[in-house]
Design an enzyme around this catalytic site. Sequence first.
Site, short mmCIF file in Angstrom:
data_model
loop_
_atom_site.label_atom_id
_atom_site.label_comp_id
_atom_site.label_asym_id
_atom_site.label_seq_id
_atom_site.Cartn_x
_atom_site.Cartn_y
_atom_site.Cartn_z
N LYS A 2 0.83 -1.20 0.00
CA LYS A 2 0.00 0.00 0.00
C LYS A 2 0.86 1.25 0.00
CE LYS A 2 -3.74 -2.29 2.40
NZ LYS A 2 -3.90 -3.02 3.63
N GLN A 46 -4.86 -1.16 9.76
CA GLN A 46 -4.57 -2.43 9.11
C GLN A 46 -5.13 -3.60 9.93
OE1 GLN A 46 -3.21 -2.87 6.05
NE2 GLN A 46 -3.58 -5.05 6.28
N ASP A 69 -11.45 2.94 4.48
CA ASP A 69 -11.86 1.53 4.42
C ASP A 69 -13.39 1.39 4.36
OD1 ASP A 69 -9.99 -0.55 4.40
OD2 ASP A 69 -9.41 -0.18 6.48
N1 GUN Z 1 -6.67 -6.52 5.80
C1 GUN Z 1 -7.00 -7.23 4.70
N2 GUN Z 1 -7.77 -6.50 3.86
C2 GUN Z 1 -7.93 -5.30 4.44
C3 GUN Z 1 -8.62 -4.11 4.07
O1 GUN Z 1 -9.26 -4.00 3.01
N3 GUN Z 1 -8.53 -3.08 4.95
C4 GUN Z 1 -7.84 -3.17 6.12
N4 GUN Z 1 -7.85 -2.13 6.93
N5 GUN Z 1 -7.19 -4.25 6.49
C5 GUN Z 1 -7.24 -5.31 5.66
#
Ligand code: GUN
Length: 247
Positions: A2, A46, A69
């Site tokens: 990311k 996360q 998110d």
């Molecule tokens: N962990 C796996 N996929 C995601 C996501 O889309 N957002 C977040 N915050 N954590 C994740």
Amino acid sequence: MKRRACEEVGIESVHRDVDPAAGADALRATVRELNDDPAVDGILVQLPVPEGVDRSVAVRTVDPEKDVDGFHPENVGRLVAGDPRFRPCTPHGIQRLLAAADVDTEGADITVVGRSQIVGRPLANLLLARAEDGNATVTVCHSRTRDLAEKTRRADVLVVAAGRPEFVDREMVGEGAVVIDVGVNRVDADTERGYELVGDVDFEAVEGHAGVLTPVPGGVGPMTVAMLLYNATLAASRRSGVDVELS
Ligand code: GUN
């Protein structure tokens, strides 16, 4: 991944580690600091959070307007009501994949395997949110679903997000179906790293039988990151009042 993606498109990202031993107050304080920082447009906690950390505390503390998110309860509510503030990244990425592959979801049977808060639930809600996204009939299955194969076989579009390596075999897929594999599972392998990444679908068994099948890695994963950049840009645009054209 990311952070690198942010760098590539010119979005500045900052990373904060919170010591799980410091408890919920430390986590809340970190998130609030980012909420209050006018230079920060988007916040992502996360997941999964480390053991001992309450996921809902973290998610609820994020300013809903910075919640890229879309996991804050206010934003979940808006999604369920059919008016999402942010489309959650993985479900949005799946919608984009279907559109890019010209998959007609009008009236289609779409079966989602997995009821997680990250993929299964928001995807089902997103698919139901707007008539212009196709009037699909959405079925959500999970680990306790009775006769799962019967339900997956009749799907025109099968989305698998169960976190179980390669458990979807040929028998579970209708001929010509569109299969979206969201699973990313580490399995022991004779590689340099000692493992390899596989999806929830047995790719070799299903390839050629399905009409479309997304690979792991390289299918849904990069779309999740792309949609995170999309949401961050959307957040920045709304907060600054500078119009950014997003398709
Ligand atoms: N962990 C796996 N996929 C995601 C996501 O889309 N957002 C977040 N915050 N954590 C994740």
